[in-house]
Scaffold this motif. Structure first.
Motif, mmCIF file in Angstrom:
data_model
loop_
_atom_site.group_PDB
_atom_site.id
_atom_site.type_symbol
_atom_site.label_atom_id
_atom_site.label_comp_id
_atom_site.label_asym_id
_atom_site.label_seq_id
_atom_site.Cartn_x
_atom_site.Cartn_y
_atom_site.Cartn_z
ATOM 1 N N PRO A 48 71.308 48.497 54.633
ATOM 2 C CA PRO A 48 71.869 48.588 53.281
ATOM 3 C C PRO A 48 72.904 47.477 53.035
ATOM 4 C CG PRO A 48 71.960 50.708 54.416
ATOM 5 C CD PRO A 48 71.620 49.684 55.446
ATOM 6 N N SER A 49 73.057 47.098 51.760
ATOM 7 C CA SER A 49 74.019 46.051 51.425
ATOM 8 C C SER A 49 75.454 46.562 51.495
ATOM 9 C CB SER A 49 73.734 45.512 50.022
ATOM 10 O OG SER A 49 73.797 46.553 49.057
ATOM 11 N N ILE A 50 75.617 47.892 51.526
ATOM 12 C CA ILE A 50 76.908 48.548 51.681
ATOM 13 C C ILE A 50 76.638 49.888 52.350
ATOM 14 C CG2 ILE A 50 76.809 49.666 49.408
ATOM 15 C CD1 ILE A 50 79.851 49.183 49.202
ATOM 16 N N SER A 51 77.563 50.421 53.060
ATOM 17 C CA SER A 51 77.340 51.720 53.711
ATOM 18 C C SER A 51 77.006 52.766 52.660
ATOM 19 C CB SER A 51 78.578 52.146 54.501
ATOM 20 O OG SER A 51 78.829 51.243 55.563
ATOM 21 N N ASP A 52 75.910 53.502 52.886
ATOM 22 C CA ASP A 52 75.496 54.496 51.898
ATOM 23 C C ASP A 52 75.153 55.814 52.580
ATOM 24 O OD1 ASP A 52 72.926 54.273 52.934
ATOM 25 O OD2 ASP A 52 72.183 53.041 51.306
ATOM 26 N N THR A 53 74.827 56.804 51.768
ATOM 27 C CA THR A 53 74.533 58.129 52.302
ATOM 28 C C THR A 53 73.044 58.319 52.483
ATOM 29 O OG1 THR A 53 74.664 60.508 51.905
ATOM 30 C CG2 THR A 53 74.602 59.088 49.967
ATOM 31 N N ALA A 54 72.675 58.955 53.581
ATOM 32 C CA ALA A 54 71.276 59.238 53.864
ATOM 33 C C ALA A 54 70.828 60.569 53.271
ATOM 34 C CB ALA A 54 71.050 59.251 55.374
ATOM 35 N N VAL A 55 71.763 61.344 52.696
ATOM 36 C CA VAL A 55 71.446 62.683 52.200
ATOM 37 C C VAL A 55 72.192 62.941 50.895
ATOM 38 C CG1 VAL A 55 71.044 63.603 54.527
ATOM 39 C CG2 VAL A 55 73.343 63.717 53.516
ATOM 40 N N ASP A 56 71.771 63.986 50.201
ATOM 41 C CA ASP A 56 72.555 64.507 49.078
ATOM 42 C C ASP A 56 73.681 65.376 49.644
ATOM 43 O OD1 ASP A 56 70.780 63.337 47.295
ATOM 44 O OD2 ASP A 56 69.589 65.152 47.057
ATOM 45 N N GLY A 57 74.876 65.251 49.070
ATOM 46 C CA GLY A 57 75.976 66.076 49.559
ATOM 47 C C GLY A 57 77.305 65.625 49.004
ATOM 48 N N TYR A 58 78.336 65.644 49.850
ATOM 49 C CA TYR A 58 79.692 65.295 49.427
ATOM 50 C C TYR A 58 80.314 64.376 50.473
ATOM 51 C CZ TYR A 58 79.126 69.030 46.049
ATOM 52 O OH TYR A 58 78.659 69.830 45.013
ATOM 53 N N ALA A 59 80.837 63.233 50.011
ATOM 54 C CA ALA A 59 81.548 62.315 50.892
ATOM 55 C C ALA A 59 83.009 62.733 50.974
ATOM 56 C CB ALA A 59 81.434 60.893 50.374
ATOM 57 N N CYS A 60 83.538 62.713 52.183
ATOM 58 C CA CYS A 60 84.900 63.201 52.382
ATOM 59 C C CYS A 60 85.473 62.594 53.655
ATOM 60 C CB CYS A 60 84.905 64.721 52.452
ATOM 61 S SG CYS A 60 83.797 65.385 53.733
#
Length: 405
Positions: A48-60
């Motif tokens: 990825p061009s920037i760190s991203d999430t592999a799932v639906d959810g909440y970043a914290c």
């Protein structure tokens, strides 16, 4: 002229005469499937061009969630959301979370993601039933690193590789020009399909089966008008063939009075070898004519197809500079006996299957080189060394037909 060669010695001469093509074309992605890459490709971007999430959810923050469990959920304030393509522009602080969707950039400050199925939303707050995980974040460059080569010259462009090239930022790809392969059938008895079949005639199946094999191997087949058993007609057709990288003839290579291909090449070409110790396909001939490589396949339909697989396909792979082998080999259990030839290596048509976690193989029946039906029913060749038959239950060497497995 060398005669009665082993398969290995004949193939070595074929490959020595093959000069890899240097012509490069640039094709759009959608037109490049099945072509051969003409240069190494480095990624133009990180992916990825920037760190991203592999799932639906909440970043914290992972530290906020370490004590979370079903019996002791942790509550965080939801301060925004981040769909893919629309990053959250603020910063996540202790006690906060941002709702994220698969592929969305991780907001500044967050270092973990809790999957949506492990949460309970309550207005502007979310309850976490387990700790958030750093593993559900895909770090920048985890798949592709800008400037690193991931595809290489000689790679066959499969759908996966074309997709990878697109992800690397390429709209067009440098590919090796497909070799132009002339295909010429000979014989007074040969008639084009659709025409009335005269007494003693046979329809021209060789041109079309060999053309299909050429195309499957990465070449551009050029079917030439068939000619009669006349040396002057052959000479004229060769001169009219145009710019070719290889000429394949079928028929006219044995020892008869009407075997005009061999006769012409003995007078005007250079025959590198004639006859190989195999069945079917023994009369195979390989030569050059005015600098053009010429492979003379036998006229029997099965012999023509088998010898192309064993010799013509590797030749085309060498012209294209392909890095993968021209065919594969495996071991299978014989469900039927296979009869050897006493003095030559035999290639028997067979049906290969995967049964109970192992390969099994059975004969197609009549092994006459005139039974073209066996090449339609079968999907593999069983390889038998001279004088060594195989009984039911024995392990045998098998060459699957390309594309059949």
């Amino acid at each position: 002229m060398k005669q009665n060669l082993t398969v290995e010695d004949a193939l070595e001469l074929v490959l020595q005469a093959a000069r890899p093509l240097q012509d490069i074309e640039h094709l759009p992605l959608a037109a490049s499937y099945g072509a051969v890459l003409g240069a190494d490709l480095v990624s133009k971007v990180d992916h990825p061009s920037i760190s991203d999430t592999a799932v639906d959810g909440y970043a914290c923050l992972e530290a906020d969630t370490r004590s979370a469990s079903l019996g002791n959920p942790v509550r965080l304030e939801v301060i925004g959301q981040s769909p893919a393509g629309k990053p959250y522009v603020g910063r996540v602080r202790p006690g906060e979370a941002v709702q994220v969707f698969t592929g969305a950039p991780i907001p500044d400050g967050a270092d973990a993601v809790i999957r949506v199925e492990d949460t309970l939303r309550e207005g502007d707050f979310v309850w976490l039933m387990k700790p958030a995980s750093r593993a559900d974040i895909r770090p920048k460059g985890a798949d592709l690193v800008q400037g690193q080569a991931y595809l290489h010259k000689g790679d066959l462009l499969t759908p996966g590789r074309v997709g990878l090239a697109a992800a690397m930022g390429y709209a067009t790809l440098p590919v090796i020009r497909r070799p132009r392969v002339g295909i010429l059938s000979t014989g007074d008895e040969v008639v084009e399909p659709g025409e009335p079949l005269p007494y003693g005639g046979v329809y021209n199946s060789n041109s079309y089966s060999v053309a299909g094999l050429v195309a499957e191997a990465g070449g551009e087949p050029v079917i030439l008008p068939k000619i009669s058993d006349d040396v002057e007609s052959l000479r004229t057709q060769l001169r009219r063939a145009g710019q070719l990288d290889l000429l394949i003839t079928t028929g006219g290579v044995s020892m008869g009075a009407y075997d005009i291909v061999r006769q012409l090449l003995e007078r005007e070409g250079e025959i590198l070898f004639w006859k190989v110790r195999i069945q079917p396909g023994g009369p195979l001939l390989f030569a050059t004519w005015n600098g053009l490589p010429l492979m003379g396949l036998p006229g029997n339909p099965v012999s023509a197809m088998v010898t192309f697989l064993l010799f013509g396909r590797p030749l085309l792979f060498r012209l294209l500079g392909r890095t993968d082998p021209p065919y594969s080999r495996l071991r299978a259990i014989a469900d039927t006996p296979f009869e050897a030839n006493p003095t030559r290596r035999a290639y028997r048509r067979a049906v290969l299957r995967w049964v109970d976690d192992r390969y099994r193989v059975a004969t197609t029946g009549n092994q006459s080189s005139a039974v073209l039906r066996s090449m339609a029913v079968g999907n593999a060749l069983v390889v038998l060394e001279a004088g060594r038959s195989a009984q039911q239950g024995e392990a045998v060497e098998v060459i699957p037909f390309p594309g059949a497995w």
